[in-house]
Motif scaffolding. Structure first.
Motif, PDB file in Angstrom:
ATOM      1  N   PRO A  39      77.182 -52.386  37.044  1.00 31.59           N
ATOM      2  CA  PRO A  39      76.582 -51.782  38.234  1.00 31.59           C
ATOM      3  C   PRO A  39      77.648 -51.252  39.181  1.00 31.59           C
ATOM      4  O   PRO A  39      78.772 -51.770  39.231  1.00 31.59           O
ATOM      5  CB  PRO A  39      75.812 -52.952  38.863  1.00 31.59           C
ATOM      6  N   PRO A  40      77.339 -50.226  39.962  1.00 32.77           N
ATOM      7  CA  PRO A  40      78.320 -49.681  40.915  1.00 32.77           C
ATOM      8  C   PRO A  40      78.632 -50.695  41.998  1.00 32.77           C
ATOM      9  O   PRO A  40      77.778 -51.485  42.413  1.00 32.77           O
ATOM     10  CB  PRO A  40      77.598 -48.450  41.496  1.00 32.77           C
ATOM     11  N   PRO A  41      79.870 -50.710  42.497  1.00 33.17           N
ATOM     12  CA  PRO A  41      80.264 -51.719  43.494  1.00 33.17           C
ATOM     13  C   PRO A  41      79.654 -51.464  44.863  1.00 33.17           C
ATOM     14  O   PRO A  41      79.504 -50.326  45.294  1.00 33.17           O
ATOM     15  CB  PRO A  41      81.790 -51.610  43.522  1.00 33.17           C
ATOM     16  N   GLN A  42      79.309 -52.553  45.526  1.00 27.90           N
ATOM     17  CA  GLN A  42      78.865 -52.547  46.912  1.00 27.90           C
ATOM     18  C   GLN A  42      79.817 -53.446  47.705  1.00 27.90           C
ATOM     19  O   GLN A  42      80.065 -54.577  47.305  1.00 27.90           O
ATOM     20  CB  GLN A  42      77.423 -53.048  47.038  1.00 27.90           C
ATOM     21  N   ILE A  43      80.331 -52.936  48.811  1.00 26.30           N
ATOM     22  CA  ILE A  43      81.356 -53.647  49.578  1.00 26.30           C
ATOM     23  C   ILE A  43      80.768 -54.103  50.907  1.00 26.30           C
ATOM     24  O   ILE A  43      80.218 -53.295  51.668  1.00 26.30           O
ATOM     25  CB  ILE A  43      82.583 -52.746  49.829  1.00 26.30           C
ATOM     26  N   TYR A  44      80.876 -55.411  51.164  1.00 26.96           N
ATOM     27  CA  TYR A  44      80.399 -55.991  52.421  1.00 26.96           C
ATOM     28  C   TYR A  44      81.577 -56.681  53.117  1.00 26.96           C
ATOM     29  O   TYR A  44      82.420 -57.294  52.467  1.00 26.96           O
ATOM     30  CB  TYR A  44      79.285 -57.016  52.168  1.00 26.96           C
ATOM     31  N   LEU A  45      81.606 -56.568  54.424  1.00 23.65           N
ATOM     32  CA  LEU A  45      82.695 -57.143  55.209  1.00 23.65           C
ATOM     33  C   LEU A  45      82.144 -58.095  56.246  1.00 23.65           C
ATOM     34  O   LEU A  45      81.167 -57.785  56.942  1.00 23.65           O
ATOM     35  CB  LEU A  45      83.511 -56.042  55.884  1.00 23.65           C
ATOM     36  N   MET A  46      82.775 -59.259  56.330  1.00 24.74           N
ATOM     37  CA  MET A  46      82.519 -60.228  57.389  1.00 24.74           C
ATOM     38  C   MET A  46      83.838 -60.532  58.070  1.00 24.74           C
ATOM     39  O   MET A  46      84.778 -60.999  57.413  1.00 24.74           O
ATOM     40  CB  MET A  46      81.908 -61.520  56.826  1.00 24.74           C
ATOM     41  N   ASP A  47      83.922 -60.270  59.355  1.00 21.32           N
ATOM     42  CA  ASP A  47      85.108 -60.567  60.135  1.00 21.32           C
ATOM     43  C   ASP A  47      84.676 -61.483  61.287  1.00 21.32           C
ATOM     44  O   ASP A  47      83.772 -61.134  62.055  1.00 21.32           O
ATOM     45  CB  ASP A  47      85.734 -59.279  60.686  1.00 21.32           C
ATOM     46  N   TYR A  48      85.342 -62.616  61.387  1.00 16.50           N
ATOM     47  CA  TYR A  48      84.881 -63.598  62.368  1.00 16.50           C
ATOM     48  C   TYR A  48      86.054 -64.420  62.889  1.00 16.50           C
ATOM     49  O   TYR A  48      87.113 -64.546  62.255  1.00 16.50           O
ATOM     50  CB  TYR A  48      83.819 -64.524  61.764  1.00 16.50           C
ATOM     51  N   CYS A  49      85.816 -64.977  64.061  1.00 17.76           N
ATOM     52  CA  CYS A  49      86.658 -66.023  64.637  1.00 17.76           C
ATOM     53  C   CYS A  49      85.707 -66.971  65.353  1.00 17.76           C
ATOM     54  O   CYS A  49      84.491 -66.919  65.142  1.00 17.76           O
ATOM     55  CB  CYS A  49      87.714 -65.437  65.582  1.00 17.76           C
ATOM     56  N   GLN A  50      86.231 -67.808  66.204  1.00 12.52           N
ATOM     57  CA  GLN A  50      85.366 -68.808  66.826  1.00 12.52           C
ATOM     58  C   GLN A  50      84.339 -68.172  67.758  1.00 12.52           C
ATOM     59  O   GLN A  50      83.208 -68.674  67.873  1.00 12.52           O
ATOM     60  CB  GLN A  50      86.206 -69.820  67.603  1.00 12.52           C
ATOM     61  N   ASN A  51      84.666 -67.048  68.383  1.00 15.08           N
ATOM     62  CA  ASN A  51      83.773 -66.452  69.380  1.00 15.08           C
ATOM     63  C   ASN A  51      83.177 -65.119  68.958  1.00 15.08           C
ATOM     64  O   ASN A  51      82.216 -64.660  69.581  1.00 15.08           O
ATOM     65  CB  ASN A  51      84.525 -66.255  70.706  1.00 15.08           C
ATOM     66  N   ASN A  52      83.715 -64.469  67.945  1.00 12.47           N
ATOM     67  CA  ASN A  52      83.253 -63.138  67.547  1.00 12.47           C
ATOM     68  C   ASN A  52      82.840 -63.136  66.076  1.00 12.47           C
ATOM     69  O   ASN A  52      83.359 -63.915  65.260  1.00 12.47           O
ATOM     70  CB  ASN A  52      84.349 -62.092  67.771  1.00 12.47           C
ATOM     71  N   PHE A  53      81.927 -62.218  65.757  1.00  6.26           N
ATOM     72  CA  PHE A  53      81.433 -62.105  64.383  1.00  6.26           C
ATOM     73  C   PHE A  53      81.014 -60.667  64.127  1.00  6.26           C
ATOM     74  O   PHE A  53      80.337 -60.038  64.941  1.00  6.26           O
ATOM     75  CB  PHE A  53      80.254 -63.058  64.158  1.00  6.26           C
ATOM     76  N   THR A  54      81.426 -60.144  62.977  1.00  6.91           N
ATOM     77  CA  THR A  54      81.065 -58.783  62.562  1.00  6.91           C
ATOM     78  C   THR A  54      80.652 -58.812  61.100  1.00  6.91           C
ATOM     79  O   THR A  54      81.335 -59.401  60.269  1.00  6.91           O
ATOM     80  CB  THR A  54      82.245 -57.813  62.730  1.00  6.91           C
ATOM     81  N   HIS A  55      79.523 -58.167  60.819  1.00  8.87           N
ATOM     82  CA  HIS A  55      79.030 -58.087  59.435  1.00  8.87           C
ATOM     83  C   HIS A  55      78.534 -56.669  59.198  1.00  8.87           C
ATOM     84  O   HIS A  55      77.662 -56.182  59.918  1.00  8.87           O
ATOM     85  CB  HIS A  55      77.893 -59.087  59.206  1.00  8.87           C
ATOM     86  N   GLN A  56      79.088 -56.000  58.209  1.00  8.24           N
ATOM     87  CA  GLN A  56      78.691 -54.627  57.920  1.00  8.24           C
ATOM     88  C   GLN A  56      78.956 -54.297  56.458  1.00  8.24           C
ATOM     89  O   GLN A  56      79.719 -54.974  55.777  1.00  8.24           O
ATOM     90  CB  GLN A  56      79.466 -53.658  58.814  1.00  8.24           C
ATOM     91  N   ARG A  57      78.291 -53.236  56.017  1.00  7.22           N
ATOM     92  CA  ARG A  57      78.522 -52.728  54.673  1.00  7.22           C
ATOM     93  C   ARG A  57      79.456 -51.523  54.757  1.00  7.22           C
ATOM     94  O   ARG A  57      79.241 -50.618  55.577  1.00  7.22           O
ATOM     95  CB  ARG A  57      77.205 -52.326  54.017  1.00  7.22           C
ATOM     96  N   LEU A  58      80.479 -51.515  53.919  1.00  9.28           N
ATOM     97  CA  LEU A  58      81.488 -50.462  53.943  1.00  9.28           C
ATOM     98  C   LEU A  58      81.180 -49.414  52.881  1.00  9.28           C
ATOM     99  O   LEU A  58      80.673 -49.730  51.804  1.00  9.28           O
ATOM    100  CB  LEU A  58      82.884 -51.053  53.701  1.00  9.28           C
ATOM    101  N   THR A  59      81.503 -48.195  53.201  1.00 12.77           N
ATOM    102  CA  THR A  59      81.306 -47.099  52.250  1.00 12.77           C
ATOM    103  C   THR A  59      82.554 -46.833  51.413  1.00 12.77           C
ATOM    104  O   THR A  59      82.464 -46.210  50.355  1.00 12.77           O
ATOM    105  CB  THR A  59      80.920 -45.818  53.008  1.00 12.77           C
ATOM    106  N   ALA A  60      83.715 -47.285  51.883  1.00 11.80           N
ATOM    107  CA  ALA A  60      84.966 -47.063  51.156  1.00 11.80           C
ATOM    108  C   ALA A  60      85.861 -48.274  51.341  1.00 11.80           C
ATOM    109  O   ALA A  60      85.805 -48.955  52.375  1.00 11.80           O
ATOM    110  CB  ALA A  60      85.669 -45.799  51.665  1.00 11.80           C
ATOM    111  N   PRO A  61      86.714 -48.590  50.359  1.00  8.12           N
ATOM    112  CA  PRO A  61      87.613 -49.742  50.491  1.00  8.12           C
ATOM    113  C   PRO A  61      88.563 -49.617  51.674  1.00  8.12           C
ATOM    114  O   PRO A  61      88.961 -50.627  52.263  1.00  8.12           O
ATOM    115  CB  PRO A  61      88.374 -49.751  49.164  1.00  8.12           C
ATOM    116  N   GLU A  62      88.947 -48.386  52.054  1.00 10.12           N
ATOM    117  CA  GLU A  62      89.901 -48.207  53.141  1.00 10.12           C
ATOM    118  C   GLU A  62      89.325 -48.581  54.504  1.00 10.12           C
ATOM    119  O   GLU A  62      90.077 -48.761  55.477  1.00 10.12           O
ATOM    120  CB  GLU A  62      90.379 -46.757  53.180  1.00 10.12           C
ATOM    121  N   ASP A  63      87.998 -48.713  54.598  1.00 13.36           N
ATOM    122  CA  ASP A  63      87.388 -49.041  55.887  1.00 13.36           C
ATOM    123  C   ASP A  63      87.708 -50.462  56.356  1.00 13.36           C
ATOM    124  O   ASP A  63      87.506 -50.783  57.531  1.00 13.36           O
ATOM    125  CB  ASP A  63      85.865 -48.870  55.803  1.00 13.36           C
ATOM    126  N   CYS A  64      88.173 -51.315  55.461  1.00 18.87           N
ATOM    127  CA  CYS A  64      88.472 -52.688  55.854  1.00 18.87           C
ATOM    128  C   CYS A  64      89.904 -52.862  56.337  1.00 18.87           C
ATOM    129  O   CYS A  64      90.285 -53.952  56.785  1.00 18.87           O
ATOM    130  CB  CYS A  64      88.210 -53.639  54.686  1.00 18.87           C
TER     131      CYS A  64
END
Length: 381
Positions: A39-64
């Protein structure tokens, strides 16, 4: 018959393309071979620390790339191996060695641990129970641990066991948001190992049902089910055995990327892997025992049939003897060995009475000695 059962079990438990995929002999090390059915790859990113959290789907590997230099923990989850271009670009972003990419794509890779100084590669086998029917999904998961990031690469975009970890990160449950990337790697490895328990629980229930079926009403389908369970348990054993050694390698070969606190957690994870291994071995022995019980039950059933036929034959043998004697009709007045009872008025009913008495006498004798009891009946209380 054994060959037919093996063909049946192989057809039922036939692995998908990813379990049959391998590198051809003579392939240059580091070569990336993509299966056309992946299957084609799907890229998901989770970036977090104790006070902040980000969750998104990326369209390209360079977006991370903007998230990799921060002090927060970045989890990049790639689901699917169907694009060589995406994997190569991902390798350039994370500066992965060619052999790492080869191990990631080679989905028949044995679970292992590789230390590349500033990166740590952990390859595991993840199993998830099927929602309908029996069996389980099996896929390879590769974890690349860095100083502040964790890259996970899965074969398919479905059927993973990381939902609990994602929920803990999103809702800040536990201590995971206060820990580093090594704790996240531990949490995912622990989820992979714990994913074996629901699968084994199903096999435990299935073995109990098969045990009841083998004792009460064994059929050929019962033997096929037992053979299928044995093959699937063998697949689980092949998955957890090297995985246990890989976790032990993480504990024994200390890496700078894994803290002392996480080392303690990994020991608990190793204990779970040992427990899974013990359960798999126990269920394999039970399945092998059920095979013997099935053969014994079939043999007992055949013995009961033969015993019934023997009892019937034993009863009719003396009756046939009596009928044969009086069927000779030696009724001549000149013979000194005449059969006078042939001319008796009550001769016929008396002969039938004697024959009946012989039959009931033999039945009473067989019952008294316990020969009429069903030896295949087992008291389960």
């Amino acid at each position: 018959m054994i060959r037919k059962l093996r063909r049946f079990a192989k057809a039922v438990t036939k692995p998908s393309y990813k379990d049959e995929f391998y590198h051809y002999p003579g392939t240059i090390p580091g070569t990336i071979i993509i299966d056309e059915n992946a299957p084609p790859p799907q890229i998901y990113l989770m970036d977090y620390c104790q006070n902040n959290f980000t969750h998104q789907r990326l369209t390209a590997p360079e977006d991370c790339v903007p998230y990799l230099d921060q002090e927060s923990v970045t989890w990049v989850d790639v689901q699917g191996l169907g694009s060589r271009d995406v994997l190569e670009r991902l390798g350039r972003v994370f500066e992965l060695p060619p052999l790492v990419l080869e191990d990631v794509v080679n989905v028949s890779e044995r679970p292992k641990t590789e230390d590349y100084d500033d990166q740590l590669l952990f390859i595991a086998r993840m199993v998830v129970p099927r929602e309908r029917g029996g069996g389980f999904y099996s896929e390879q998961v590769s974890l690349v641990l860095g100083q502040h990031y964790l890259l996970t690469i899965q074969e398919e975009p479905e059927h993973d066991c990381f939902g609990g970890v994602r929920t803990r990160i999103e809702k800040a449950k536990g201590i995971i948001r206060r820990q580093g990337a090594d704790h996240l790697a531990y949490a995912l490895i622990d989820a992979i190992v714990d994913g074996f328990f629901p699968v084994l629980e199903r096999y435990g229930e299935e073995l109990e049902d098969l045990e009841e079926e083998v004792i009460v009403s064994p059929t050929r389908q019962t033997l096929q089910k037992i053979y299928q369970v044995r093959r699937e348990l063998l697949q689980l054993r092949r998955a957890i055995w090297p995985q246990r050694d890989a976790i032990n390698s993480l504990i024994r070969d200390r890496s700078e990327l894994i803290s002392e606190e996480v080392q303690i957690y990994l020991r608990d994870c190793y204990d779970h892997a040992v427990q899974v291994m013990d359960m798999v071995e126990t269920y394999r022995e039970l399945a092998s025992g059920l095979m013997d019980v099935y053969l014994s039950a079939v043999s007992n059933k055949m013995n009961e049939v033969m015993k019934l036929l023997t009892v019937v034959s034993s009863i009719f043998i003396p009756l046939t003897f009596v009928a044969g004697i009086y069927g000779m009709n030696f009724n001549t007045e000149k013979s000194p060995y005449n059969m006078p009872e042939l001319n008796w008025y009550w001769g016929y009913p008396l002969c039938l009475g004697v024959m009946g008495a012989i039959a009931f006498g033999l039945l009473f004798l067989f019952w008294k000695r316990g020969w009429l009891e069903n030896s295949s009946t087992i008291n389960r209380d």
